[in-house]
Design a protein around this motif. Structure first.
Motif, PDB file in Angstrom:
ATOM      1  N   ASN A   1       0.874  -1.159   0.000  1.00 48.25           N
ATOM      2  CA  ASN A   1       0.000   0.000   0.000  1.00 48.25           C
ATOM      3  C   ASN A   1       0.913   1.212   0.000  1.00 48.25           C
ATOM      4  N   THR A   2       0.940   1.952  -1.089  1.00 45.60           N
ATOM      5  CA  THR A   2       1.919   3.024  -1.246  1.00 45.60           C
ATOM      6  C   THR A   2       1.629   4.236  -0.372  1.00 45.60           C
ATOM      7  N   THR A   3       0.410   4.344   0.141  1.00 48.26           N
ATOM      8  CA  THR A   3       0.040   5.510   0.933  1.00 48.26           C
ATOM      9  C   THR A   3      -0.641   5.088   2.231  1.00 48.26           C
ATOM     10  N   ASP A   4      -0.656   6.018   3.181  1.00 54.94           N
ATOM     11  CA  ASP A   4      -1.520   5.850   4.345  1.00 54.94           C
ATOM     12  C   ASP A   4      -2.958   6.100   3.899  1.00 54.94           C
ATOM     13  N   SER A   5      -3.906   5.697   4.742  1.00 51.16           N
ATOM     14  CA  SER A   5      -5.305   5.701   4.297  1.00 51.16           C
ATOM     15  C   SER A   5      -5.941   7.079   4.279  1.00 51.16           C
ATOM     16  N   GLY A   6      -5.455   8.005   5.131  1.00 54.79           N
ATOM     17  CA  GLY A   6      -6.067   9.319   5.217  1.00 54.79           C
ATOM     18  C   GLY A   6      -7.483   9.247   5.769  1.00 54.79           C
ATOM     19  N   ALA A   7      -8.145  10.384   5.819  1.00 53.57           N
ATOM     20  CA  ALA A   7      -9.523  10.424   6.320  1.00 53.57           C
ATOM     21  C   ALA A   7     -10.491   9.745   5.362  1.00 53.57           C
TER      22      ALA A   7
ATOM     23  N   LYS B   1      -4.616  -2.775  -1.436  1.00 52.99           N
ATOM     24  CA  LYS B   1      -3.255  -3.254  -1.669  1.00 52.99           C
ATOM     25  C   LYS B   1      -2.951  -3.212  -3.168  1.00 52.99           C
ATOM     26  N   GLN B   2      -1.703  -2.897  -3.497  1.00 53.47           N
ATOM     27  CA  GLN B   2      -1.282  -2.782  -4.890  1.00 53.47           C
ATOM     28  C   GLN B   2      -0.183  -3.800  -5.186  1.00 53.47           C
ATOM     29  N   LEU B   3      -0.251  -4.400  -6.372  1.00 56.08           N
ATOM     30  CA  LEU B   3       0.743  -5.380  -6.777  1.00 56.08           C
ATOM     31  C   LEU B   3       1.826  -4.682  -7.582  1.00 56.08           C
TER      32      LEU B   3
ATOM     33  N   HIS C   1       0.313   5.180  -9.222  1.00 56.81           N
ATOM     34  CA  HIS C   1      -0.560   4.477 -10.155  1.00 56.81           C
ATOM     35  C   HIS C   1       0.163   4.116 -11.456  1.00 56.81           C
ATOM     36  N   SER C   2       1.076   4.975 -11.909  1.00 60.81           N
ATOM     37  CA  SER C   2       1.820   4.665 -13.138  1.00 60.81           C
ATOM     38  C   SER C   2       2.662   3.412 -12.952  1.00 60.81           C
ATOM     39  N   ARG C   3       3.311   3.318 -11.818  1.00 60.90           N
ATOM     40  CA  ARG C   3       4.132   2.137 -11.527  1.00 60.90           C
ATOM     41  C   ARG C   3       3.260   0.896 -11.392  1.00 60.90           C
ATOM     42  N   GLU C   4       2.104   1.061 -10.775  1.00 65.18           N
ATOM     43  CA  GLU C   4       1.197  -0.074 -10.618  1.00 65.18           C
ATOM     44  C   GLU C   4       0.700  -0.562 -11.975  1.00 65.18           C
ATOM     45  N   ARG C   5       0.360   0.371 -12.870  1.00 63.00           N
ATOM     46  CA  ARG C   5      -0.104  -0.023 -14.196  1.00 63.00           C
ATOM     47  C   ARG C   5       1.001  -0.726 -14.983  1.00 63.00           C
ATOM     48  N   ALA C   6       2.237  -0.189 -14.875  1.00 61.89           N
ATOM     49  CA  ALA C   6       3.360  -0.816 -15.566  1.00 61.89           C
ATOM     50  C   ALA C   6       3.587  -2.230 -15.041  1.00 61.89           C
ATOM     51  N   SER C   7       3.485  -2.390 -13.727  1.00 61.59           N
ATOM     52  CA  SER C   7       3.646  -3.714 -13.121  1.00 61.59           C
ATOM     53  C   SER C   7       2.530  -4.647 -13.566  1.00 61.59           C
ATOM     54  N   GLU C   8       1.323  -4.113 -13.601  1.00 63.71           N
ATOM     55  CA  GLU C   8       0.153  -4.903 -14.002  1.00 63.71           C
ATOM     56  C   GLU C   8       0.292  -5.401 -15.433  1.00 63.71           C
ATOM     57  N   GLN C   9       0.719  -4.504 -16.327  1.00 65.66           N
ATOM     58  CA  GLN C   9       0.841  -4.876 -17.726  1.00 65.66           C
ATOM     59  C   GLN C   9       1.946  -5.906 -17.939  1.00 65.66           C
ATOM     60  N   MET C  10       3.049  -5.735 -17.208  1.00 66.83           N
ATOM     61  CA  MET C  10       4.143  -6.694 -17.317  1.00 66.83           C
ATOM     62  C   MET C  10       3.708  -8.066 -16.813  1.00 66.83           C
ATOM     63  N   THR C  11       3.032  -8.076 -15.685  1.00 66.28           N
ATOM     64  CA  THR C  11       2.551  -9.322 -15.102  1.00 66.28           C
ATOM     65  C   THR C  11       1.497  -9.973 -15.998  1.00 66.28           C
TER      66      THR C  11
ATOM     67  N   THR D   1     -10.625   2.312 -10.836  1.00 66.62           N
ATOM     68  CA  THR D   1     -10.271   2.293  -9.415  1.00 66.62           C
ATOM     69  C   THR D   1      -9.252   3.378  -9.116  1.00 66.62           C
ATOM     70  N   HIS D   2      -8.268   3.527  -9.990  1.00 72.93           N
ATOM     71  CA  HIS D   2      -7.253   4.574  -9.803  1.00 72.93           C
ATOM     72  C   HIS D   2      -7.891   5.955  -9.807  1.00 72.93           C
ATOM     73  N   GLU D   3      -8.803   6.169 -10.738  1.00 74.07           N
ATOM     74  CA  GLU D   3      -9.456   7.474 -10.820  1.00 74.07           C
ATOM     75  C   GLU D   3     -10.262   7.767  -9.554  1.00 74.07           C
TER      76      GLU D   3
END
Length: 276
Positions: free
Chosen positions: A28-34, A40-42, A158-168, A205-207
């Motif tokens: 999880n790249t960030t804290d949850s905030g209010a 979780k992100q892969l 999100h860019s890193r997550e998308r790149a990881s998703e596409q590679m996977t 989901t990212h949006e």
């Protein structure tokens, strides 16, 4: 029924791919905030945050150089100061989601263009297009809503997550094609199916995450979080004939406005506390 052969080569390929897939980490790249961002992100071990930041910096430099050569970079000093003033209020509050974020090497520039666009690259490289401000006649509160949204994409990586998703996904489809013997044509078809079934919903989901985080950043910085709603009401007038929501990378305007209204209400106390 025809039996599907599986060569020693394919067995080795499968083992390598599975080993790679198992090396991907769930984070999880960030804290949850209010607003409660807890998904979780892969992330792939082959796509590091450092690599993404370096690539983004080079791309940003290239874009700025091109726009400067054309005379379109920060050509309106008043508009540039206005956008940078909003950013100066928002950036300190990024610490709510990521403690390291305020110390990023942030850059904020305005590009003269009729496009209704703005973005924030990994590492905090922001560009606002003059068209989105002028054509939509954005207030500072609305600029903060757009900027908070774009900053949130960078905070969540999100860019890193998308790149990881596409590679996977590419590896997974290769495995499936090898196992089932469908060949390249079948793999391409499965790729299209994957895109509609999984990739596009993840984009939505990212949006949604960026929308929710953005209203919190705006509220904490003293900008009216409900301005996010008016931005998308204005945007709705420029997007007639949009594709169905289930084939879009963005939520429909109706869905988005409803969600923004709910979360703007949720962070309203943060805004009121600052405005006292």
């Amino acid at each position: 029924m025809k039996r599907i052969g599986f060569s020693r080569f394919n067995t080795l390929k499968l083992a390598i791919c599975l080993a790679f897939l198992s090396a991907c980490s769930s984070v999880n790249t960030t804290d949850s905030g209010a607003v409660g961002i807890e998904r979780k992100q892969l992330m792939s071990p082959l796509v590091s945050e450092k690599q993404m930041d370096a690539t983004a910096l080079q791309a940003y430099r290239d874009i700025l150089a091109k726009e400067a050569k054309q005379g379109d970079l920060n050509s309106d000093p008043v508009l540039t100061r206005r956008v940078r003033a909003v950013a100066a209020r928002l950036i300190p509050h990024t610490a709510v989601f990521r403690k390291d974020a305020p110390s990023w090497q942030w850059e904020i520039n305005v590009i003269k263009s009729d496009e209704l666009n703005a973005w924030c690259m990994p590492g905090g490289k922001i560009a606002f297009y003059s068209g989105i401000i002028q054509k939509l006649n954005l207030t500072d509160d609305e600029i903060a809503a757009v900027m908070g949204h774009e900053i949130s994409h960078a905070l969540r990586e999100h860019s890193r997550e998308r790149a990881s998703e596409q590679m996977t996904a590419g590896l997974g489809l290769n495995i499936l094609a090898a196992v089932t013997g469908v060949g390249q044509g079948g793999a391409d078809l499965m790729g299209a199916l994957y895109n509609v079934t999984f990739s596009l919903p993840n984009s939505r989901t990212h949006e949604t995450e960026a929308d929710r985080m953005g209203v919190e950043l705006a509220a904490r910085a003293g900008y009216n979080p409900h301005a996010a709603v008016t931005v998308w009401e204005k945007m709705g007038k420029f997007s007639q004939g949009q594709p169905p929501q289930f084939l879009s990378t963005h939520p429909s305007h109706e869905t988005r406005i409803a969600d923004l209204t709910e979360y703007a209400r949720k962070v309203q106390p943060l805004y009121e506390q600052v405005r006292r």
